[in-house]
Scaffold this active site. Structure first.
Site, PDB file in Angstrom:
ATOM      1  N   ARG A 120      14.262 -22.977   5.539  1.00 57.91           N
ATOM      2  CA  ARG A 120      13.048 -22.822   6.333  1.00 57.91           C
ATOM      3  C   ARG A 120      12.048 -21.867   5.698  1.00 57.91           C
ATOM      4  O   ARG A 120      10.865 -21.881   6.011  1.00 57.91           O
ATOM      5  CB  ARG A 120      13.383 -22.300   7.734  1.00 57.91           C
ATOM      6  CG  ARG A 120      14.324 -23.188   8.529  1.00 57.91           C
ATOM      7  CD  ARG A 120      14.822 -22.454   9.761  1.00 57.91           C
ATOM      8  NE  ARG A 120      15.551 -21.236   9.373  1.00 57.91           N
ATOM      9  CZ  ARG A 120      15.849 -20.255  10.217  1.00 57.91           C
ATOM     10  NH1 ARG A 120      15.476 -20.325  11.492  1.00 57.91           N
ATOM     11  NH2 ARG A 120      16.526 -19.197   9.795  1.00 57.91           N
ATOM     12  N   GLU A 172      12.475  -7.314   6.532  1.00 51.65           N
ATOM     13  CA  GLU A 172      11.863  -6.203   7.255  1.00 51.65           C
ATOM     14  C   GLU A 172      11.065  -5.392   6.248  1.00 51.65           C
ATOM     15  O   GLU A 172      11.638  -4.869   5.289  1.00 51.65           O
ATOM     16  CB  GLU A 172      12.940  -5.316   7.886  1.00 51.65           C
ATOM     17  CG  GLU A 172      13.766  -6.009   8.948  1.00 51.65           C
ATOM     18  CD  GLU A 172      14.900  -5.125   9.466  1.00 51.65           C
ATOM     19  OE1 GLU A 172      15.198  -4.096   8.827  1.00 51.65           O
ATOM     20  OE2 GLU A 172      15.484  -5.480  10.507  1.00 51.65           O
ATOM     21  N   GLN A 205      -4.267   3.305  11.155  1.00 47.78           N
ATOM     22  CA  GLN A 205      -5.066   2.199  10.637  1.00 47.78           C
ATOM     23  C   GLN A 205      -4.198   1.303   9.779  1.00 47.78           C
ATOM     24  O   GLN A 205      -3.313   1.788   9.070  1.00 47.78           O
ATOM     25  CB  GLN A 205      -6.244   2.751   9.813  1.00 47.78           C
ATOM     26  CG  GLN A 205      -7.221   1.723   9.316  1.00 47.78           C
ATOM     27  CD  GLN A 205      -8.467   2.390   8.724  1.00 47.78           C
ATOM     28  OE1 GLN A 205      -9.046   3.281   9.323  1.00 47.78           O
ATOM     29  NE2 GLN A 205      -8.862   1.951   7.544  1.00 47.78           N
ATOM     30  N   ASN A 249      -4.688  -1.821   6.908  1.00 46.77           N
ATOM     31  CA  ASN A 249      -5.683  -2.475   6.062  1.00 46.77           C
ATOM     32  C   ASN A 249      -5.099  -3.701   5.375  1.00 46.77           C
ATOM     33  O   ASN A 249      -3.894  -3.747   5.080  1.00 46.77           O
ATOM     34  CB  ASN A 249      -6.188  -1.512   4.988  1.00 46.77           C
ATOM     35  CG  ASN A 249      -6.905  -0.317   5.575  1.00 46.77           C
ATOM     36  OD1 ASN A 249      -7.430  -0.378   6.674  1.00 46.77           O
ATOM     37  ND2 ASN A 249      -6.931   0.772   4.832  1.00 46.77           N
ATOM     38  N   ARG A 309      -8.668  -1.421  -7.817  1.00 47.52           N
ATOM     39  CA  ARG A 309      -9.131  -0.614  -6.686  1.00 47.52           C
ATOM     40  C   ARG A 309      -8.508   0.784  -6.780  1.00 47.52           C
ATOM     41  O   ARG A 309      -7.305   0.936  -6.888  1.00 47.52           O
ATOM     42  CB  ARG A 309      -8.738  -1.284  -5.371  1.00 47.52           C
ATOM     43  CG  ARG A 309      -9.330  -2.691  -5.191  1.00 47.52           C
ATOM     44  CD  ARG A 309      -8.946  -3.287  -3.849  1.00 47.52           C
ATOM     45  NE  ARG A 309      -9.342  -4.674  -3.721  1.00 47.52           N
ATOM     46  CZ  ARG A 309     -10.523  -5.105  -3.295  1.00 47.52           C
ATOM     47  NH1 ARG A 309     -11.454  -4.222  -2.967  1.00 47.52           N
ATOM     48  NH2 ARG A 309     -10.791  -6.395  -3.195  1.00 47.52           N
ATOM     49  N   HIS A 329      -4.044   6.892  -5.076  1.00 49.40           N
ATOM     50  CA  HIS A 329      -3.527   5.528  -5.041  1.00 49.40           C
ATOM     51  C   HIS A 329      -4.513   4.559  -5.676  1.00 49.40           C
ATOM     52  O   HIS A 329      -5.728   4.658  -5.488  1.00 49.40           O
ATOM     53  CB  HIS A 329      -3.272   5.097  -3.594  1.00 49.40           C
ATOM     54  CG  HIS A 329      -2.726   3.717  -3.463  1.00 49.40           C
ATOM     55  ND1 HIS A 329      -3.396   2.702  -2.836  1.00 49.40           N
ATOM     56  CD2 HIS A 329      -1.551   3.189  -3.911  1.00 49.40           C
ATOM     57  CE1 HIS A 329      -2.672   1.594  -2.888  1.00 49.40           C
ATOM     58  NE2 HIS A 329      -1.554   1.866  -3.535  1.00 49.40           N
ATOM     59  N   TYR A 331      -1.527  -2.452   3.996  1.00 51.13           N
ATOM     60  CA  TYR A 331      -0.977  -1.103   4.008  1.00 51.13           C
ATOM     61  C   TYR A 331      -1.314  -0.386   5.304  1.00 51.13           C
ATOM     62  O   TYR A 331      -2.365  -0.592   5.908  1.00 51.13           O
ATOM     63  CB  TYR A 331      -1.405  -0.281   2.792  1.00 51.13           C
ATOM     64  CG  TYR A 331      -2.864  -0.269   2.422  1.00 51.13           C
ATOM     65  CD1 TYR A 331      -3.652   0.846   2.679  1.00 51.13           C
ATOM     66  CD2 TYR A 331      -3.447  -1.363   1.780  1.00 51.13           C
ATOM     67  CE1 TYR A 331      -4.974   0.881   2.308  1.00 51.13           C
ATOM     68  CE2 TYR A 331      -4.775  -1.338   1.405  1.00 51.13           C
ATOM     69  CZ  TYR A 331      -5.542  -0.213   1.677  1.00 51.13           C
ATOM     70  OH  TYR A 331      -6.871  -0.197   1.319  1.00 51.13           O
ATOM     71  N   GLU A 378     -12.765  11.629   2.042  1.00 48.42           N
ATOM     72  CA  GLU A 378     -12.185  10.797   0.990  1.00 48.42           C
ATOM     73  C   GLU A 378     -13.007  10.860  -0.300  1.00 48.42           C
ATOM     74  O   GLU A 378     -14.202  11.141  -0.281  1.00 48.42           O
ATOM     75  CB  GLU A 378     -12.047   9.366   1.494  1.00 48.42           C
ATOM     76  CG  GLU A 378     -11.110   9.315   2.706  1.00 48.42           C
ATOM     77  CD  GLU A 378     -10.854   7.919   3.222  1.00 48.42           C
ATOM     78  OE1 GLU A 378     -11.107   6.946   2.484  1.00 48.42           O
ATOM     79  OE2 GLU A 378     -10.400   7.797   4.369  1.00 48.42           O
ATOM     80  N   LYS A 430     -18.757   1.895  -6.797  1.00 45.03           N
ATOM     81  CA  LYS A 430     -18.305   3.226  -6.368  1.00 45.03           C
ATOM     82  C   LYS A 430     -17.139   3.707  -7.222  1.00 45.03           C
ATOM     83  O   LYS A 430     -17.124   4.865  -7.669  1.00 45.03           O
ATOM     84  CB  LYS A 430     -17.909   3.168  -4.890  1.00 45.03           C
ATOM     85  CG  LYS A 430     -17.515   4.504  -4.298  1.00 45.03           C
ATOM     86  CD  LYS A 430     -17.198   4.362  -2.817  1.00 45.03           C
ATOM     87  CE  LYS A 430     -16.777   5.678  -2.198  1.00 45.03           C
ATOM     88  NZ  LYS A 430     -16.451   5.531  -0.759  1.00 45.03           N
ATOM     89  N   ASP A 431     -16.145   2.854  -7.449  1.00 46.47           N
ATOM     90  CA  ASP A 431     -14.991   3.263  -8.248  1.00 46.47           C
ATOM     91  C   ASP A 431     -15.384   3.483  -9.707  1.00 46.47           C
ATOM     92  O   ASP A 431     -14.865   4.394 -10.367  1.00 46.47           O
ATOM     93  CB  ASP A 431     -13.873   2.219  -8.152  1.00 46.47           C
ATOM     94  CG  ASP A 431     -13.155   2.252  -6.807  1.00 46.47           C
ATOM     95  OD1 ASP A 431     -13.319   3.241  -6.067  1.00 46.47           O
ATOM     96  OD2 ASP A 431     -12.423   1.291  -6.500  1.00 46.47           O
TER      97      ASP A 431
END
Length: 199
Positions: free
Chosen positions: A21, A26, A45, A47, A57, A117, A130, A141, A166-167
Site C-alpha cells: 500500500r 513516525e 510555527q 513551515n 536557502r 541552518h 520543519y 532573525e 536577501k540570502d
C-alpha cells in the site's frame, strides 16, 4: 536520535514500514525527542518549502534568547541540510555539518537555538517541512552568506546555487560577528538549560 558533531544538533533516522500500500513512519515522537535532547519541543510555527534543483536557502539564524530551534525533514525529493555553528565562543564555532534528507530514509535534523541552518535542493520539487520553536520575527532573525569562503560549505559541485536576493546579500560570518549579530555559546547553552523540565 543521535547527536551530530556540533553540540546542540541531532539527527533522527526513523524506522520506515513498507507494504504493497505504501510506506509509514513516525517523523516526530515527543518521548524520543525528550530522551535525547533533555527537554520537550513546543513549536509555534510549521513551515513547508518547495524548491527547484539547486535552490540554496540560508544560512539563517535568530538572536538568543529566545532563538529559533528547528526540527527539519524532507517529504519529497532530496536536500543537503546543513547545520552551521555560529555561536561565538563555541569550541566548534565556524564549522558545519551536512546531512542528506530525502523521501527514502526520512531522516530528520534537529538544531537547537543559536545554530545556523541552510539547505540545497538536490532534485526538482524537493519539499522540506520543519517545526519551529518560535514564530517568524524579522527583527530577531539574520542571515549569513552560504557561499562564504571562510565557511567553505561543500555544496554539490554539479549544481549552480540559486539564492534569493536577501540570502545573496547576507554578510559573511566574520562580518556578522563584527556587526554583533551572532549569539554567544554561553547564552545558547544557558537558554537550552532553562528549557529542561519542559514537556
Amino acid at each position: 536520535m543521535k547527536p551530530l558533531g556540533i553540540e546542540g544538533a541531532w539527527v533522527d533516522t526513523p524506522r520506515v514500514f513498507t507494504d504493497d500500500r505504501g510506506r509509514f513512519h513516525e517523523w516526530f515522537r515527543s518521548e524520543t525527542f525528550r530522551d535525547a535532547v533533555g527537554h520537550g519541543f513546543r513549536f509555534e510555527q510549521a513551515n513547508c518549502s518547495r524548491s527547484v534543483r539547486g535552490t540554496l536557502r540560508g544560512v539563517h539564524g535568530a538572536a538568543v534568547p529566545p532563538g529559533q530551534a528547528k526540527y527539519v525533514t524532507c517529504v519529497s525529493g532530496a536536500v543537503l541540510d546543513v547545520v552551521v555553528d555560529i555561536r561565538v565562543g563555541s569550541p566548534t564555532f565556524g564549522t558545519w555539518e551536512a546531512v542528506r534528507l530525502d523521501d527514502a530514509t526520512h531522516r530528520c535534523v534537529y538544531l537547537s537555538e543559536g545554530l545556523g541552518h541552510a539547505f540545497m535542493a538536490l532534485e526538482d520539487d524537493s519539499t522540506v517541512v520543519y517545526l519551529c520553536s518560535r514564530g517568524y520575527a524579522p527583527d530577531r532573525e539574520f542571515g549569513i552568506d552560504p557561499l562564504d569562503p571562510a565557511l567553505a560549505i561543500a555544496w554539490p559541485d554539479d549544481l549552480t546555487p540559486v539564492l534569493s536576493e536577501k540570502d545573496a546579500a547576507a554578510p559573511t560570518l566574520a562580518e556578522a560577528e563584527r556587526q554583533g549579530l551572532l549569539p554567544s555559546f554561553e547564552e545558547c547553552v544557558a537558554y537550552r538549560e532553562s528549557l529542561v523540565g519542559d514537556s
